[in-house]
Enzyme design. Structure first.
Site, mmCIF file in Angstrom:
data_model
loop_
_atom_site.group_PDB
_atom_site.id
_atom_site.type_symbol
_atom_site.label_atom_id
_atom_site.label_comp_id
_atom_site.label_asym_id
_atom_site.label_seq_id
_atom_site.Cartn_x
_atom_site.Cartn_y
_atom_site.Cartn_z
ATOM 1 N N HIS A 1 -10.805 0.969 15.080
ATOM 2 C CA HIS A 1 -9.694 1.833 14.690
ATOM 3 C C HIS A 1 -10.110 3.283 14.804
ATOM 4 C CE1 HIS A 1 -12.004 0.555 11.156
ATOM 5 N NE2 HIS A 1 -11.798 1.761 10.651
ATOM 6 N N ILE B 1 -4.111 3.136 3.845
ATOM 7 C CA ILE B 1 -3.698 2.789 2.483
ATOM 8 C C ILE B 1 -4.299 3.738 1.446
ATOM 9 C CG2 ILE B 1 -5.566 1.163 1.881
ATOM 10 C CD1 ILE B 1 -3.334 -0.736 0.863
ATOM 11 N N ASN C 1 -15.628 4.982 13.002
ATOM 12 C CA ASN C 1 -16.881 4.516 12.424
ATOM 13 C C ASN C 1 -17.242 3.177 13.057
ATOM 14 O OD1 ASN C 1 -16.931 6.683 10.508
ATOM 15 N ND2 ASN C 1 -15.373 5.589 9.335
ATOM 16 N N VAL D 1 -13.867 -1.977 8.065
ATOM 17 C CA VAL D 1 -13.030 -3.022 8.669
ATOM 18 C C VAL D 1 -13.503 -3.265 10.107
ATOM 19 C CG1 VAL D 1 -10.695 -3.704 9.298
ATOM 20 C CG2 VAL D 1 -11.071 -2.321 7.240
HETATM 21 P P1 5GP Z 1 -13.563 2.350 8.156
HETATM 22 O O1 5GP Z 1 -14.431 2.653 6.971
HETATM 23 O O2 5GP Z 1 -13.723 0.913 8.599
HETATM 24 O O3 5GP Z 1 -13.732 3.336 9.265
HETATM 25 O O4 5GP Z 1 -12.080 2.569 7.664
HETATM 26 C C1 5GP Z 1 -11.265 1.543 7.193
HETATM 27 C C2 5GP Z 1 -9.999 2.180 6.643
HETATM 28 O O5 5GP Z 1 -9.035 1.174 6.457
HETATM 29 C C3 5GP Z 1 -10.184 2.902 5.307
HETATM 30 O O6 5GP Z 1 -9.819 4.271 5.451
HETATM 31 C C4 5GP Z 1 -9.263 2.145 4.354
HETATM 32 O O7 5GP Z 1 -8.609 2.974 3.424
HETATM 33 C C5 5GP Z 1 -8.286 1.476 5.311
HETATM 34 N N1 5GP Z 1 -7.730 0.214 4.837
HETATM 35 C C6 5GP Z 1 -8.405 -0.826 4.280
HETATM 36 N N2 5GP Z 1 -7.569 -1.823 3.969
HETATM 37 C C7 5GP Z 1 -6.330 -1.407 4.350
HETATM 38 C C8 5GP Z 1 -5.043 -2.028 4.292
HETATM 39 O O8 5GP Z 1 -4.855 -3.145 3.837
HETATM 40 N N3 5GP Z 1 -3.993 -1.302 4.792
HETATM 41 C C9 5GP Z 1 -4.166 -0.043 5.320
HETATM 42 N N4 5GP Z 1 -3.076 0.579 5.769
HETATM 43 N N5 5GP Z 1 -5.361 0.546 5.386
HETATM 44 C C10 5GP Z 1 -6.437 -0.122 4.902
#
Ligand code: 5GP
Length: 125
Positions: free
Chosen positions: A106, A36, A93, A102
């Protein structure tokens, strides 16, 4: 692995169809969709559909079918993005030190511009 999975995390809600996403590819065990807040022209998140918190959790606890499906989906996403020529970065991460936002495993696939060095130590505390 003693990871507790939070079924209310945002990616669990995406998997349940409660929140829309821009899907790149969906298979039996895996979903790939656009981030997003993209950090590069192409920024795709690849997630297993199963309840895994981190990369190591997934590697340890997922079935062979899930692991193969996930890795093959990553390959197909790379093909769809056309990264073979210029390259890409795949990052995951985990936890507090990994600054995981999150808590559903992923893989970030970033491409479309030069991505700099892997770690910017100026951001480390
Ligand atoms: P992390 O920091 O956990 O490795 O990455 C989480 C990612 O999820 C971030 O790059 C953030 O922009 C993405 N993200 C968070 N909420 C949403 C959402 O509702 N939809 C999408 N498509 N990506 C999201």
């Amino acid at each position: 692995m003693a990871y507790a999975y939070d079924p209310q995390n945002i990616f669990a809600r995406i998997l349940r169809g409660e929140i829309p996403n821009k899907t790149v590819l969906e298979t039996a065990h895996t979903l790939a969709f656009r981030d997003i807040a993209p950090k590069a022209p192409d920024h795709v998140l690849v997630i297993p559909k199963g309840p895994y918190v981190t990369f190591d959790h997934f590697c340890a606890a997922a079935s062979e079918a899930e692991i193969v499906d996930f890795t093959r989906t990553c390959a197909k996403v790379c093909e769809i993005l056309g990264v073979e020529d210029k390259g890409f970065r795949a990052i995951t991460n985990a936890g507090e030190h990994g600054v995981q936002e999150v808590p559903h495993f992923h893989l970030h696939i970033l491409a479309g511009r030069p991505l700099g060095r892997m770690l910017d130590m100026s951001e480390a505390e």
